[in-house]
Write a protein that holds these residues in place. Structure first.
Motif, short mmCIF file in Angstrom:
data_model
loop_
_atom_site.label_atom_id
_atom_site.label_comp_id
_atom_site.label_asym_id
_atom_site.label_seq_id
_atom_site.Cartn_x
_atom_site.Cartn_y
_atom_site.Cartn_z
N LEU A 206 31.00 -11.34 -6.80
CA LEU A 206 30.02 -12.09 -7.58
C LEU A 206 30.04 -13.55 -7.13
N LEU A 207 28.87 -14.06 -6.77
CA LEU A 207 28.70 -15.47 -6.43
C LEU A 207 27.91 -16.13 -7.54
N ALA A 208 28.46 -17.22 -8.10
CA ALA A 208 27.75 -18.02 -9.09
C ALA A 208 27.52 -19.40 -8.48
N LEU A 209 26.26 -19.76 -8.27
CA LEU A 209 25.92 -20.98 -7.53
C LEU A 209 24.95 -21.81 -8.36
N THR A 210 25.13 -23.12 -8.34
CA THR A 210 24.19 -24.02 -9.00
C THR A 210 24.25 -25.39 -8.32
N GLY A 211 23.37 -26.29 -8.78
CA GLY A 211 23.41 -27.67 -8.32
C GLY A 211 24.18 -28.54 -9.30
N ASP A 212 24.84 -29.55 -8.81
CA ASP A 212 25.64 -30.38 -9.71
C ASP A 212 24.77 -31.21 -10.66
N GLY A 213 23.46 -31.31 -10.36
CA GLY A 213 22.57 -32.06 -11.23
C GLY A 213 21.72 -31.20 -12.14
N ASP A 214 22.06 -29.92 -12.27
CA ASP A 214 21.30 -29.03 -13.15
C ASP A 214 21.88 -29.13 -14.56
N THR A 247 15.39 -26.75 -2.47
CA THR A 247 15.70 -28.13 -2.09
C THR A 247 16.90 -28.24 -1.17
N ALA A 248 17.76 -27.23 -1.15
CA ALA A 248 18.93 -27.21 -0.26
C ALA A 248 19.07 -25.84 0.39
N PRO A 249 18.03 -25.38 1.10
CA PRO A 249 18.06 -24.00 1.60
C PRO A 249 19.19 -23.73 2.57
N ALA A 250 19.55 -24.69 3.42
CA ALA A 250 20.61 -24.44 4.40
C ALA A 250 21.94 -24.20 3.69
N ALA A 251 22.27 -25.02 2.70
CA ALA A 251 23.53 -24.86 1.98
C ALA A 251 23.54 -23.57 1.17
N VAL A 252 22.42 -23.27 0.53
CA VAL A 252 22.34 -22.04 -0.26
C VAL A 252 22.43 -20.82 0.64
#
Length: 267
Positions: A206-214, A247-252
């Motif tokens: 399981l991967l849980a991913l978000t942005g630090d500004g969300d 907004t950050a497709p490469a990192a995602v």
């Protein structure tokens, strides 16, 4: 990329999806107010190595809405009907926002069909204040109030990349079926704890991913989801907000590639 309509039996009706590439299946579910095209950078990247199936959620894009009063388990049941119709076997399943709630619920309910699950900008056990705020927004939407600018201001910063993505997302939000939007947002508002206790039984990576500004799908939520699952991992993308896959497709995509490279759930 091929556009496909799946004619499911009642109560689901037609389901629209876009398919691209060949290989092991990767199924993508967007968030409230969006459509399958919101996964554009991921479809382009992963169709090189996988069969990518991006679904239009009920009442969004070309998919028929669910009946009035549906809750998160109804969307999970819808996904199960879709995957049974596609007859893909176990899939890698990724969801964004409301799509993350559906994907997480599916991994809890049908672990045999989820080889791995990725939850992007998901919500998990909101505080009472946060839950009250999102339920109030859901009530306004059901009453016919459609506020376009508030979510866009919350989801995007002021840099050029964010503003370009904001313009596209604004077009999708403006075109959404209001009844489908209201139904999905209501299920989204009420669903943050529906399957939370079941995360301990998810056997797959399981991967849980978000942005630090969300501010609503917070890093703390991502970490809590990862901690709750036996094979959970949290990734936080710095300098980004809710639509981080745009907004950050490469990192995602790098994080998703690492997730896809992990060994799937045991058969």
């Amino acid at each position: 990329m091929t556009s496909t309509i799946l004619p499911l039996s009642e109560p689901y009706g037609a389901v629209s999806c876009h398919r691209a590439g060949e290989g092991s299946p990767l199924v993508l579910i967007h968030g409230v107010g969006m459509q399958s095209a919101a996964w554009g950078p991921q479809i382009e990247a992963f169709a090189q190595t996988h069969e990518v199936i991006a679904l239009d959620m009920p009442g969004h894009g070309g998919s028929a809405p669910l009946p009035e009063g549906t809750e998160l388990p109804d969307y999970v049941a819808w996904l199960h009907a879709v995957l049974q119709a596609l007859d893909l076997g176990p899939v890698s399943l990724a969801g964004h926002s409301m799509g993350a709630l559906i994907a997480g619920g599916y991994a809890v309910s049908h672990p045999e069909n989820a080889a791995r699950v990725a939850l992007l900008n998901g919500v998990f056990r909101r505080s009472s204040d946060a839950r009250a705020a999102v339920e109030a927004r859901a009530a306004e939407i059901r009453a016919g109030s459609f506020d376009l600018e508030t979510p866009l201001a919350r989801w995007f910063g002021q840099n050029e990349t964010d503003q370009a993505a904001r313009a596209q997302v604004g077009e999708w939000l403006s075109a959404v079926n209001l009844a489908g939007y209201a139904a999905a947002y209501t299920a989204f508002a009420r669903g943050d704890s529906t399957y939370a206790d079941g995360f301990a039984g998810i056997p797959c990576p399981l991967l849980a991913l978000t942005g630090d500004g969300d501010p609503n799908s917070t890093p703390a939520m991502a970490q809590a989801m990862a901690d709750a699952a036996p094979q959970g991992r949290a990734v936080v993308i710095e300098g980004h907000r809710h639509m981080v896959n745009l907004t950050a497709p490469a990192a995602v995509n790098a994080a998703l590639q690492g997730w896809l490279d992990t060994e799937g759930a045991p058969s």
